[in-house]
Design an enzyme around this catalytic site. Sequence first.
Site, PDB file in Angstrom:
ATOM      1  CB  SER D  11      -0.907   0.002   1.233  1.00 28.98           C
ATOM      2  OG  SER D  11      -1.560   1.253   1.361  1.00 28.98           O
ATOM      3  CG  HIS D  12       0.649   4.699  -2.537  1.00 31.85           C
ATOM      4  ND1 HIS D  12       0.387   3.656  -3.383  1.00 31.85           N
ATOM      5  CD2 HIS D  12       1.361   5.608  -3.265  1.00 31.85           C
ATOM      6  CE1 HIS D  12       0.903   3.929  -4.570  1.00 31.85           C
ATOM      7  NE2 HIS D  12       1.494   5.108  -4.524  1.00 31.85           N
ATOM      8  CB  VAL D  13      -1.035   4.613   3.833  1.00 29.78           C
ATOM      9  CG1 VAL D  13      -0.994   5.198   5.235  1.00 29.78           C
ATOM     10  CG2 VAL D  13      -1.455   5.678   2.829  1.00 29.78           C
ATOM     11  CB  SER D  71       3.370   4.660  -8.162  1.00 28.04           C
ATOM     12  OG  SER D  71       2.680   5.092  -7.037  1.00 28.04           O
TER      13      SER D  71
END
Lengths: 195, 195, 125, 125
Positions: D11-13, D71
Amino acid sequence: MVEIESLKKWIELYGEKVTENKEHLNQLDSDIGDGDHGSNLTRGAAAVKEKVSESEYENLSDFFKDIGMTLVSKVGGASGPLYGSAFISMAKQAKESDDLAVLLEAGLDGIQKRGKAEAGEKTMVDEWIPVVEALKENNLTNKVIEDSLQKTKDMKATKGRASYLGDRSIGHIDPGAQSSAYLFESLLEAGVLNG
Amino acid sequence: MVEIESLKKWIELYGEKVTENKEHLNQLDSDIGDGDHGSNLTRGAAAVKEKVSESEYENLSDFFKDIGMTLVSKVGGASGPLYGSAFISMAKQAKESDDLAVLLEAGLDGIQKRGKAEAGEKTMVDEWIPVVEALKENNLTNKVIEDSLQKTKDMKATKGRASYLGDRSIGHIDPGAQSSAYLFESLLEAGVLNG
Amino acid sequence: MGKEIGMLVVSHVNDIANGLSKLLDQVAQDVTIKAIGGTEDGEVGTDYARIQEAMDSFEEDKVWAFYDLGSAKMNLEMAMESSDKEVRLFDTAFIESAYTAASLIQAAVGEDAIVTQLDELKIKE
Amino acid sequence: MGKEIGMLVVSHVNDIANGLSKLLDQVAQDVTIKAIGGTEDGEVGTDYARIQEAMDSFEEDKVWAFYDLGSAKMNLEMAMESSDKEVRLFDTAFIESAYTAASLIQAAVGEDAIVTQLDELKIKE
Ligand SMILES: Nc1ncnc2c1ncn2[C@@H]1O[C@H](COP(=O)(O)OP(=O)(O)O)[C@@H](O)[C@H]1O
Ligand SMILES: Nc1ncnc2c1ncn2[C@@H]1O[C@H](COP(=O)(O)OP(=O)(O)O)[C@@H](O)[C@H]1O
Ligand SMILES: [Mg+2]
Ligand SMILES: [Mg+2]
Ligand SMILES: [Mg+2]
Ligand SMILES: [Mg+2]
């Protein structure tokens, strides 16, 4: 016609049963779900016990409503809004009737309205439907309760977490049907029907 | 034929430009993305500077490879694997050629292989394609760089975060095209082409 | 500058809810985003009381709700029944659709256009 | 009892990744699940180095990878190119498909059947 005292006894017995069988319910749920059904209901039962013991009820409706709201708030799993909706729906119905079959049928409606499950989807609904039928015909027995429970074994779950398992859900008893079986066994034991 | 010293100068200037224009790049990105493109590249540029200053390079390939791997690891946004793939691809190509047009064309291939964007999707690719074309024809100018950049304004994004905005992405310059414009401006300024 | 639509994201896990809210804040500074996750005591599950409270506490009249798994949806529906808000519930990919909605609400894209885009992310009944 | 397939969720977080891993552990005690989120310094983004390292550190030969936004996918693809693992990347609803996969791997459902079920959750190109 039902009496509040016997209903209190009913709910008390139900709380005891889910608490005693917490691990069994968790086990059933861990086979086809996330393993928390017993813990969820035990938490709910403790909160209901506290709530109910603090209050004096003048009518059925308030009694059911307190149970329903407490379950919704405390259970944490899908069974929270489901059992909660059952009791909230019974609370509404209790303003018009004190016939247990009519009340529990309203409870079943509440569950189905909330969860959208039909018969055969391997949920608590598969325990409630035959029990409500039997109550209407005045012949609810432990056998009815137990037979319906066993029938959930061969069903394939198409609602709730167990539905993620598809065919792999077959061969296991549904945990919510099991806890509902406890609810109805408690009803018989509390002698509500002899009232 | 290009010299390592002028390429070092190029990368140094590029790092300075993205760092100086960090807020501008962030602003462009916040219009159609998440507002971190400048911060991402500034972080990457600092890491590249450190890495490159620590090393002596005997060949182009090692130099490009260090830049690529550093960008991949440090940038954190989509532009990390994209610029990273460009330089890694250039590192491979540098084993066979030291023609700048050939090298940058390999870089563009790396970006497209990684991000799958074609011309007109409002990405850095829309800056790279015309620049590589111009380099091949030996007439890369600041005008070529600036014109391609401006053209991204009217494009609708169909790749990357900006694509979530659909039509709303139209009317803004693509941040990755802007940072790529800095890359190519630095190339001219560093005098790599006069080598 | 506030927006007309607020967003309520409900997860079974508190960290997921908070993390998502961090992801969304980055692209939607002006959108009110409330994130509720886990049970009262931090376990995996959903908490009706906090969901209800969050839903009612929006300044916006319109609230768009996103959830991860089915039992969160049941709690959201219960809360909707007793709320004054105009709540719209999305049966879409949780993280991806919340991200898309946040970006588009922030960009002041019209409601219908956003809903059309979110429809492509529908994966729950 | 371990399983043949390990799961990598990106995940991005960081909180989303950790929270998801908590959700999955509940239904898939025997499945190796590795969760990577955010950049090196805890910002929103993805971190190639940790993704690569996590991918290579599985005992299982097969790794199924799930991600939130594009991304993360690029980083996963880069890592795949230099990994010995047999990695399968899913362009599916992040939380929902990881949950489904975890449940089914735990239940020892055959790979093809799981993939078929996951295909219904495909929402990314
Ligand atoms: N949509 C539904 N309709 C009726 N009953 C359901 C539904 N979804 C789940 N259930 C019941 O809830 C039970 C699981 O409850 P519980 O474990 O407390 O919730 P959770 O699945 O959120 O962990 C199931 O065994 C099933 O009987
Ligand atoms: N698939 C892609 N192909 C080419 N370039 C892309 C792609 N996706 C994004 N980009 C470029 O990356 C830029 C954004 O980079 P950055 O802000 O660092 O990443 P993120 O979007 O992850 O925050 C965009 O402006 C665009 O030029
Ligand atoms: Mg459960
Ligand atoms: Mg649960
Ligand atoms: Mg960005
Ligand atoms: Mg970013």
